[in-house]
Write an enzyme that holds these catalytic residues in place. Sequence first.
Site, PDB file in Angstrom:
ATOM      1  N   TYR A 330      13.676  36.628  -4.132  1.00 52.01           N
ATOM      2  CA  TYR A 330      13.586  35.444  -4.991  1.00 52.01           C
ATOM      3  C   TYR A 330      12.865  35.797  -6.288  1.00 52.01           C
ATOM      4  CZ  TYR A 330      12.800  30.929  -7.007  1.00 52.01           C
ATOM      5  OH  TYR A 330      12.805  29.883  -7.905  1.00 52.01           O
ATOM      6  N   TYR A 331      13.551  35.555  -7.388  1.00 52.19           N
ATOM      7  CA  TYR A 331      12.989  35.767  -8.716  1.00 52.19           C
ATOM      8  C   TYR A 331      13.036  34.496  -9.551  1.00 52.19           C
ATOM      9  CZ  TYR A 331      13.180  40.733  -7.601  1.00 52.19           C
ATOM     10  OH  TYR A 331      12.998  41.951  -7.010  1.00 52.19           O
ATOM     11  N   MET A 402      11.411  39.640   0.846  1.00 53.91           N
ATOM     12  CA  MET A 402      11.445  41.088   0.673  1.00 53.91           C
ATOM     13  C   MET A 402      11.326  41.538  -0.780  1.00 53.91           C
ATOM     14  SD  MET A 402      11.439  41.960   3.753  1.00 53.91           S
ATOM     15  CE  MET A 402      11.402  43.708   3.371  1.00 53.91           C
ATOM     16  N   GLU A 403      11.544  40.643  -1.723  1.00 54.63           N
ATOM     17  CA  GLU A 403      11.344  40.954  -3.142  1.00 54.63           C
ATOM     18  C   GLU A 403      10.928  39.682  -3.861  1.00 54.63           C
ATOM     19  OE1 GLU A 403      14.510  42.860  -5.288  1.00 54.63           O
ATOM     20  OE2 GLU A 403      15.075  44.128  -3.585  1.00 54.63           O
ATOM     21  N   ASN A 404       9.877  39.809  -4.671  1.00 55.44           N
ATOM     22  CA  ASN A 404       9.446  38.708  -5.534  1.00 55.44           C
ATOM     23  C   ASN A 404       8.582  39.332  -6.618  1.00 55.44           C
ATOM     24  OD1 ASN A 404       6.963  36.257  -5.664  1.00 55.44           O
ATOM     25  ND2 ASN A 404       9.071  35.787  -6.199  1.00 55.44           N
TER      26      ASN A 404
END
Length: 502
Positions: A330-331, A402-404
């Site tokens: 999530y960006y 897993m990504e931010n």
Amino acid sequence: MKEFFWGVSQSAFQFEMGDIFHRNIDTRSDWWTWVRDPINLKTGLVSGDLPEEGINNYELYPLDHSLAKGLGLNAYSLSVEWSRIFPCPTYGVEVEYETDGNGLIKAIKITKDHLEELDRIANRKEVEHYREVLLNLKKLGFKVFLTLIHYSLPVWLHDPVESRERNLENENNGWVNQRAVLELAKFAAYMAYRFGDLIDMWATFNEPAVMVELGYLAPYSGFPPGVSNPAGAKKAIINIVNAHARAYDAIKQFSGKDARVGIIMNNIHTTYPKDPDDPRDVKAAEMSNFFNSGFVLEAITKGNLNAEFDMETMTKVPHLKGLDWIGMTYYSRDVVTHSEVRFKEIPITAFKGVPGYGYSCLPNTLSADGRYVSELGWEVFPEGLYNSLEAASAHGLPIYIMENGVADSKDILRPYFIAAHVAQVERAIESGIDVRGYFHWSLLDNYEWGMGFGMRFGLYKVDLITKERIPRKESVNLYREIVKNNGLTRRIRENYLGGGKP
């Protein structure tokens, strides 16, 4: 937050290369070919930056692991580069397989003899290298999350330039070709055979919808193979779903039935209608959400395949079902409005993005909603993470972010970005959502695909000449404080969030 994983994430292609003597370069991936293609360079689809000038995590991984340990982290996510392990084709290792009435691969028979055959043609140096990397992580006490496919593929499986030139009518056309399903299953089996004792959590794919949308429907995006081919996009996403299922089986077979196998999806229910009172805009947002994540998750959690791409006509395919956890990246959000169907072969494309929101903003400005916008032109919209977690929870599986992260070379936005998004994680947990981990992207500045080294996501800045890791002190100290306290402190709330809860 009980038994919570705090970590950082990285991918092989973006981090590994960069030793000054170019000793550990990998010339056998599709992305290696893509970023140096003369047509891509001439048209500006790629930056001209080359991965072999990168941050050299290949040699400096002990230092990077120690930096992560110094933050107090207890988990580390990384990928392996398939083209390093198998620089040459594995087609010659023939396996028996069974198809169903839909033409999908239902089962693949992989034996110990196949693994020994694969072992003979694997690049032993690279196998040993990855084992050393994983052993070092385990020695430092990290839980290890390993992703098989983080975009890049071996060039023998996907020649992106030839695929573009022949509009996918070539043999080495990646996910458009069903044999990629077989090859990934063999690769997954071999990885489980070689590394299963060192992996805590497996992921088959990172952001599969990104590969499909940007590679097969958006030739201006800079992603290989850079074609607009809706029929190819449909084949690719169905083959990816099929490949996940068979890789899931292979990992369970050779790493044990208790192995935890997930997938990392982007944009799980993070598209919003421009006008929430207009049913057509609401429907457009539903289509975007289904296209980005719903299609895959319906198939691998419920065995429902929407081969017509209409959100309605579901074919029951039980053998596609197999998932132990959901990862998400999530960006930012997307904001869409109704449009005519963009690709007639894909009925769920009756939506278009609205400039000024989400990923469609001007860098270093304010969005149409008055939100901060990063150097990459991505709107900072923390509450979208909560909405995404809420939607993902409907599948009844543990969730890991897993990504931010944020592109912010001067470290102006990042401290607020981290604090505001962790606040949404806490909000989700307090509401009963089963969130078990948060991984920041990323520990270090790295190679941002077609954009090269221009976008700086790292907690640590990297000098590309000396390879020195230089802390962005405010964000480093902030993340360390969050991890140490297993969540936001009163100081962080008061300094970055005005003292309140979201």
